[in-house]
Write an enzyme that holds these catalytic residues in place. Structure first.
Site, PDB file in Angstrom:
ATOM      1  N   SER A  25       0.846  -1.193   0.000  1.00 40.02           N
ATOM      2  CA  SER A  25       0.000   0.000   0.000  1.00 40.02           C
ATOM      3  C   SER A  25       0.882   1.244   0.000  1.00 40.02           C
ATOM      4  O   SER A  25       0.387   2.359   0.065  1.00 40.02           O
ATOM      5  CB  SER A  25      -0.895  -0.008   1.242  1.00 40.02           C
ATOM      6  OG  SER A  25      -0.072  -0.076   2.385  1.00 40.02           O
TER       7      SER A  25
ATOM      8  N   GLY B 240       5.890   4.751  -1.862  1.00 39.76           N
ATOM      9  CA  GLY B 240       7.312   5.061  -1.652  1.00 39.76           C
ATOM     10  C   GLY B 240       8.187   3.838  -1.901  1.00 39.76           C
ATOM     11  O   GLY B 240       9.268   3.929  -2.499  1.00 39.76           O
TER      12      GLY B 240
ATOM     13  N   ASP C 166       8.671  -7.061   3.690  1.00 41.59           N
ATOM     14  CA  ASP C 166       8.347  -6.806   5.076  1.00 41.59           C
ATOM     15  C   ASP C 166       9.589  -6.232   5.728  1.00 41.59           C
ATOM     16  O   ASP C 166      10.674  -6.803   5.611  1.00 41.59           O
ATOM     17  CB  ASP C 166       7.879  -8.075   5.794  1.00 41.59           C
ATOM     18  CG  ASP C 166       7.096  -7.683   7.038  1.00 41.59           C
ATOM     19  OD1 ASP C 166       6.099  -6.961   6.894  1.00 41.59           O
ATOM     20  OD2 ASP C 166       7.499  -8.055   8.142  1.00 41.59           O
TER      21      ASP C 166
ATOM     22  N   LYS D 159      19.200   7.102  -0.938  1.00 40.24           N
ATOM     23  CA  LYS D 159      18.691   6.167   0.073  1.00 40.24           C
ATOM     24  C   LYS D 159      18.824   4.731  -0.440  1.00 40.24           C
ATOM     25  O   LYS D 159      19.265   3.836   0.281  1.00 40.24           O
ATOM     26  CB  LYS D 159      17.232   6.506   0.418  1.00 40.24           C
ATOM     27  CG  LYS D 159      16.662   5.586   1.486  1.00 40.24           C
ATOM     28  CD  LYS D 159      15.201   5.840   1.804  1.00 40.24           C
ATOM     29  CE  LYS D 159      14.645   4.674   2.624  1.00 40.24           C
ATOM     30  NZ  LYS D 159      13.214   4.723   2.854  1.00 40.24           N
TER      31      LYS D 159
END
Ligand code: IMP
Length: 184
Positions: free
Chosen positions: A8, A11, A65, A162
């Site tokens: 969901s 990003g 996850d 990042k």
């Protein structure tokens, strides 16, 4: 090839695209809710999710996850990071860390890919929790995490920066390398 990223979080999808575009693999976001079980490890949560989805979604697809593990809090919020982010938020973590000297923490990410069977890819980045939020990029706990060897938070970096050091970037790189070999 088109590859669904079940999340969901746009990003995360933006981060993933950069790794797969060069391989000619189009990553797209698929929003399907799946059960995130309570378990001790990210691996168990990711693997359960991907198996559950395999009975409902046409493959190939993957999910990620991830979590923030803070040493002084014995690894909290860890596998509960999403819940803690929703309930306590960044400010809640800053509060828990008030007066705590040992600021070291790490992010971990486990990617579970389904192509008829489960494949897991992992990444980790070490760093420190700072004392106040900094930066407006990224998502989640990015504004309070400074990766080791840097003095800016993830939220003060571009997605590219990042990606080169992050837990998810590392897991995605391992996944993309594996896919490159296995798509031949
Ligand atoms: P999940 O992987 O979607 O279960 O989410 C784990 C939680 O960890 C997210 O809600 C974020 O709060 C946090 N998290 C995971 N990866 C990152 C990251 O790259 N930056 C900041 N927070 C993250």
């Amino acid at each position: 090839m088109r590859l669904a990223f079940i999340t969901s979080n746009p990003g995360k999808v933006e981060e993933a695209r950069k790794y797969f575009e060069p391989l000619g693999v189009e990553v797209y976001q698929l929003r399907v809710e799946y059960p995130e079980i309570q378990a001790d490890t990210l691996e168990e949560v990711a693997e359960y999710g991907v198996r559950w989805l395999s009975e409902r979604v046409e493959g190939p697809f993957f999910l990620d996850d991830s979590g923030l593990f803070i040493d002084a809090l014995n690894g909290f919020p860890g596998v509960y990071s999403a819940y803690v982010y929703k309930t306590l938020g960044v400010d809640g973590i800053l509060k828990l860390m008030e007066g705590v000297e040992n600021r070291s923490a790490h992010f971990r990410s486990v990617i579970a890919y389904w192509d008829g069977e489960v494949h897991l890819f992992r990444g980790r980045v070490d760093g420190d929790i700072i004392h106040e939020r900094r930066g407006s990029g990224g998502f989640g706990f990015d504004p309070i995490f400074v990766p080791r060897g840097f003095n800016r938070t993830f939220a003060e970096m571009t997605t590219e920066e990042k990606n080169t050091i992050s837990h998810r970037g590392r897991a995605l790189r391992a996944f993309a390398e594996w896919l490159k070999e296995n798509l031949k």
